[in-house]
Design a protein around this motif. Sequence first.
Motif, PDB file in Angstrom:
ATOM      1  N   ALA A 189       0.821  -1.209   0.000  1.00 37.66           N
ATOM      2  CA  ALA A 189       0.000   0.000   0.000  1.00 37.66           C
ATOM      3  C   ALA A 189       0.858   1.263   0.000  1.00 37.66           C
ATOM      4  CB  ALA A 189      -0.929  -0.011   1.207  1.00 37.66           C
ATOM      5  N   SER A 190       2.015   1.200   0.645  1.00 38.33           N
ATOM      6  CA  SER A 190       2.848   2.397   0.772  1.00 38.33           C
ATOM      7  C   SER A 190       3.625   2.734  -0.493  1.00 38.33           C
ATOM      8  CB  SER A 190       3.829   2.232   1.936  1.00 38.33           C
ATOM      9  OG  SER A 190       4.766   1.206   1.661  1.00 38.33           O
ATOM     10  N   PHE A 191       3.956   1.742  -1.288  1.00 41.97           N
ATOM     11  CA  PHE A 191       4.786   1.980  -2.470  1.00 41.97           C
ATOM     12  C   PHE A 191       4.144   2.948  -3.462  1.00 41.97           C
ATOM     13  CE2 PHE A 191       8.823   0.156  -3.825  1.00 41.97           C
ATOM     14  CZ  PHE A 191       9.265  -0.370  -2.632  1.00 41.97           C
ATOM     15  N   PRO A 192       2.908   2.700  -3.924  1.00 45.53           N
ATOM     16  CA  PRO A 192       2.312   3.642  -4.883  1.00 45.53           C
ATOM     17  C   PRO A 192       2.108   5.036  -4.293  1.00 45.53           C
ATOM     18  CG  PRO A 192       1.134   1.554  -4.871  1.00 45.53           C
ATOM     19  CD  PRO A 192       2.036   1.547  -3.684  1.00 45.53           C
ATOM     20  N   ILE A 193       1.904   5.111  -2.974  1.00 43.76           N
ATOM     21  CA  ILE A 193       1.645   6.396  -2.328  1.00 43.76           C
ATOM     22  C   ILE A 193       2.911   7.236  -2.241  1.00 43.76           C
ATOM     23  CG2 ILE A 193       0.951   7.516  -0.176  1.00 43.76           C
ATOM     24  CD1 ILE A 193      -0.893   5.120   0.333  1.00 43.76           C
ATOM     25  N   PHE A 194       3.993   6.631  -1.791  1.00 46.68           N
ATOM     26  CA  PHE A 194       5.227   7.376  -1.536  1.00 46.68           C
ATOM     27  C   PHE A 194       6.226   7.328  -2.696  1.00 46.68           C
ATOM     28  CE2 PHE A 194       3.634   6.161   2.702  1.00 46.68           C
ATOM     29  CZ  PHE A 194       3.530   7.417   3.276  1.00 46.68           C
ATOM     30  N   PHE A 195       6.093   6.344  -3.577  1.00 45.74           N
ATOM     31  CA  PHE A 195       7.081   6.188  -4.646  1.00 45.74           C
ATOM     32  C   PHE A 195       6.464   6.204  -6.044  1.00 45.74           C
ATOM     33  CE2 PHE A 195       8.683   3.997  -0.849  1.00 45.74           C
ATOM     34  CZ  PHE A 195       9.858   4.697  -0.645  1.00 45.74           C
ATOM     35  N   GLN A 196       5.269   6.657  -6.161  1.00 47.69           N
ATOM     36  CA  GLN A 196       4.566   6.883  -7.435  1.00 47.69           C
ATOM     37  C   GLN A 196       4.149   5.587  -8.138  1.00 47.69           C
ATOM     38  OE1 GLN A 196       6.673   9.349 -10.234  1.00 47.69           O
ATOM     39  NE2 GLN A 196       4.959   9.434 -11.667  1.00 47.69           N
ATOM     40  N   HIS A 197       5.004   4.589  -8.146  1.00 47.24           N
ATOM     41  CA  HIS A 197       4.707   3.323  -8.811  1.00 47.24           C
ATOM     42  C   HIS A 197       4.678   2.184  -7.796  1.00 47.24           C
ATOM     43  CE1 HIS A 197       5.250   5.255 -12.691  1.00 47.24           C
ATOM     44  NE2 HIS A 197       6.427   5.703 -12.280  1.00 47.24           N
ATOM     45  N   GLY A 198       4.061   1.052  -8.216  1.00 45.50           N
ATOM     46  CA  GLY A 198       4.052  -0.139  -7.392  1.00 45.50           C
ATOM     47  C   GLY A 198       5.371  -0.892  -7.493  1.00 45.50           C
ATOM     48  N   ILE A 199       5.510  -1.937  -6.699  1.00 48.12           N
ATOM     49  CA  ILE A 199       6.754  -2.713  -6.660  1.00 48.12           C
ATOM     50  C   ILE A 199       7.068  -3.339  -8.017  1.00 48.12           C
ATOM     51  CG2 ILE A 199       7.875  -4.730  -5.614  1.00 48.12           C
ATOM     52  CD1 ILE A 199       6.248  -4.143  -3.082  1.00 48.12           C
ATOM     53  N   VAL A 200       6.065  -3.925  -8.646  1.00 47.81           N
ATOM     54  CA  VAL A 200       6.279  -4.561  -9.946  1.00 47.81           C
ATOM     55  C   VAL A 200       6.647  -3.520 -10.996  1.00 47.81           C
ATOM     56  CG1 VAL A 200       5.201  -5.915 -11.783  1.00 47.81           C
ATOM     57  CG2 VAL A 200       4.713  -6.458  -9.398  1.00 47.81           C
ATOM     58  N   GLU A 201       5.972  -2.382 -10.976  1.00 47.01           N
ATOM     59  CA  GLU A 201       6.277  -1.324 -11.940  1.00 47.01           C
ATOM     60  C   GLU A 201       7.694  -0.801 -11.765  1.00 47.01           C
ATOM     61  OE1 GLU A 201       2.998   1.283 -10.977  1.00 47.01           O
ATOM     62  OE2 GLU A 201       2.052   0.849 -12.907  1.00 47.01           O
ATOM     63  N   TRP A 202       8.110  -0.647 -10.507  1.00 54.54           N
ATOM     64  CA  TRP A 202       9.466  -0.178 -10.258  1.00 54.54           C
ATOM     65  C   TRP A 202      10.502  -1.191 -10.748  1.00 54.54           C
ATOM     66  CZ3 TRP A 202      11.466   4.265  -9.908  1.00 54.54           C
ATOM     67  CH2 TRP A 202      10.804   5.330  -9.294  1.00 54.54           C
ATOM     68  N   SER A 203      10.207  -2.475 -10.580  1.00 54.05           N
ATOM     69  CA  SER A 203      11.151  -3.486 -11.058  1.00 54.05           C
ATOM     70  C   SER A 203      11.263  -3.456 -12.581  1.00 54.05           C
ATOM     71  CB  SER A 203      10.740  -4.883 -10.574  1.00 54.05           C
ATOM     72  OG  SER A 203       9.477  -5.255 -11.086  1.00 54.05           O
ATOM     73  N   MET A 204      10.158  -3.102 -13.262  1.00 53.35           N
ATOM     74  CA  MET A 204      10.216  -2.944 -14.722  1.00 53.35           C
ATOM     75  C   MET A 204      11.068  -1.738 -15.104  1.00 53.35           C
ATOM     76  SD  MET A 204       6.397  -3.791 -16.169  1.00 53.35           S
ATOM     77  CE  MET A 204       5.706  -5.452 -16.075  1.00 53.35           C
ATOM     78  N   ILE A 205      10.885  -0.646 -14.361  1.00 55.75           N
ATOM     79  CA  ILE A 205      11.665   0.562 -14.632  1.00 55.75           C
ATOM     80  C   ILE A 205      13.150   0.312 -14.419  1.00 55.75           C
ATOM     81  CG2 ILE A 205      12.109   2.924 -13.831  1.00 55.75           C
ATOM     82  CD1 ILE A 205       9.097   3.099 -13.156  1.00 55.75           C
ATOM     83  N   ILE A 206      13.480  -0.373 -13.327  1.00 52.79           N
ATOM     84  CA  ILE A 206      14.878  -0.694 -13.032  1.00 52.79           C
ATOM     85  C   ILE A 206      15.466  -1.597 -14.112  1.00 52.79           C
ATOM     86  CG2 ILE A 206      16.382  -1.958 -11.430  1.00 52.79           C
ATOM     87  CD1 ILE A 206      14.545  -0.946  -9.167  1.00 52.79           C
ATOM     88  N   ALA A 207      14.658  -2.561 -14.578  1.00 54.18           N
ATOM     89  CA  ALA A 207      15.126  -3.465 -15.641  1.00 54.18           C
ATOM     90  C   ALA A 207      15.426  -2.698 -16.925  1.00 54.18           C
ATOM     91  CB  ALA A 207      14.066  -4.535 -15.903  1.00 54.18           C
ATOM     92  N   GLN A 208      14.648  -1.644 -17.185  1.00 56.86           N
ATOM     93  CA  GLN A 208      14.866  -0.842 -18.391  1.00 56.86           C
ATOM     94  C   GLN A 208      16.069   0.092 -18.255  1.00 56.86           C
ATOM     95  OE1 GLN A 208      10.651   0.620 -18.441  1.00 56.86           O
ATOM     96  NE2 GLN A 208      10.735   0.128 -20.618  1.00 56.86           N
ATOM     97  N   ARG A 209      16.209   0.729 -17.095  1.00 56.35           N
ATOM     98  CA  ARG A 209      17.245   1.746 -16.915  1.00 56.35           C
ATOM     99  C   ARG A 209      18.606   1.161 -16.560  1.00 56.35           C
ATOM    100  NH1 ARG A 209      14.068   6.430 -13.355  1.00 56.35           N
ATOM    101  NH2 ARG A 209      12.459   6.903 -14.919  1.00 56.35           N
ATOM    102  N   TYR A 210      18.605   0.086 -15.784  1.00 53.75           N
ATOM    103  CA  TYR A 210      19.864  -0.491 -15.303  1.00 53.75           C
ATOM    104  C   TYR A 210      19.891  -2.004 -15.533  1.00 53.75           C
ATOM    105  CZ  TYR A 210      19.284   3.910 -12.731  1.00 53.75           C
ATOM    106  OH  TYR A 210      19.046   5.209 -12.384  1.00 53.75           O
ATOM    107  N   PRO A 211      19.859  -2.433 -16.787  1.00 54.59           N
ATOM    108  CA  PRO A 211      19.773  -3.881 -17.061  1.00 54.59           C
ATOM    109  C   PRO A 211      20.980  -4.672 -16.557  1.00 54.59           C
ATOM    110  CG  PRO A 211      20.249  -2.640 -19.067  1.00 54.59           C
ATOM    111  CD  PRO A 211      19.882  -1.635 -18.021  1.00 54.59           C
ATOM    112  N   PHE A 212      22.174  -4.176 -16.824  1.00 54.53           N
ATOM    113  CA  PHE A 212      23.374  -4.922 -16.406  1.00 54.53           C
ATOM    114  C   PHE A 212      23.520  -4.917 -14.893  1.00 54.53           C
ATOM    115  CE2 PHE A 212      27.924  -5.060 -15.329  1.00 54.53           C
ATOM    116  CZ  PHE A 212      28.253  -6.293 -15.888  1.00 54.53           C
ATOM    117  N   LEU A 213      23.333  -3.757 -14.275  1.00 55.57           N
ATOM    118  CA  LEU A 213      23.492  -3.639 -12.828  1.00 55.57           C
ATOM    119  C   LEU A 213      22.458  -4.483 -12.085  1.00 55.57           C
ATOM    120  CD1 LEU A 213      24.903  -2.295 -10.416  1.00 55.57           C
ATOM    121  CD2 LEU A 213      23.254  -0.410 -10.616  1.00 55.57           C
ATOM    122  N   SER A 214      21.199  -4.422 -12.524  1.00 51.71           N
ATOM    123  CA  SER A 214      20.143  -5.176 -11.843  1.00 51.71           C
ATOM    124  C   SER A 214      20.332  -6.675 -12.024  1.00 51.71           C
ATOM    125  CB  SER A 214      18.763  -4.754 -12.366  1.00 51.71           C
ATOM    126  OG  SER A 214      18.674  -4.909 -13.773  1.00 51.71           O
TER     127      SER A 214
END
Length: 243
Positions: A189-214
């Motif tokens: 519940a806190s993720f979309p409120i404080f971090f704009q996106h949900g956990i799954v959405e953030w993991s998609m964003i991280i996969a796109q922006r930092y593929p090698f690092l992640s």
Amino acid sequence: MLGSWKQAKSIAFLEWKMSFWKSIFSLLIVFTVYTSLILFTYSMSDRAVGIADVLFILLFTFVPTWCKPKEFQYQQINGNLWASPSIVMIQNLPITKDVIIKSRLILYFFHSFPIQLLTLVLIYILSEEIQLAVSPVSYFVFIIIWLSFGIYVGYGVVTTDTGTKASHTGKLTVFLGFFVLIALLLLVASFPIFFQHGIVEWSMIIAQRYPFLSTTISIVFVCLGIQYWKAIMKKTMNQVDYL
């Protein structure tokens, strides 16, 4: 080292054969329900972000264990002993604790990895929204992130197989399960409120922006996670009297 893994694989495969049809039936139901629900939540846009996060986290932690037949699940054996019946039965075999622990990890892999991978692949194939948002390469990294999560976090569920021997364990287990569920809901519940996106959405964003690092961090966490949970299970087995 390789010999112990080979022996552990044989033990895990034997138990898998004994519970194969019941496990397959449960896993197919979960696979169908989960894929349908996740696709449905994404079609509902932002209103269902929390639901998708809950489904993902449960799929990569508790669900594979829930799919095991009841006779192989964590339960009260006798008196104050709570454990997986399989752990108790194989104590008399001429094998080391290390082999027993590795067999638990392999067995959990049998129950978890195929259903998790198929669910992730089908979600991408059947969801136009995800295809438009994430490239195939980025989604492959996304798959690595979540499959790795299913190991370095999900394998923590396996530690219950080794058991415990204490009074009021049943009540404690219920309480801890309820506490974990509440904590999970609060986190989701806190993720979309404080971090704009949900956990799954953030993991998609991280996969796109930092593929090698992640990918690298995920692999490192897998290696560390396996060693950590093996150590926890070995410590438990040294403390518990299975007689």
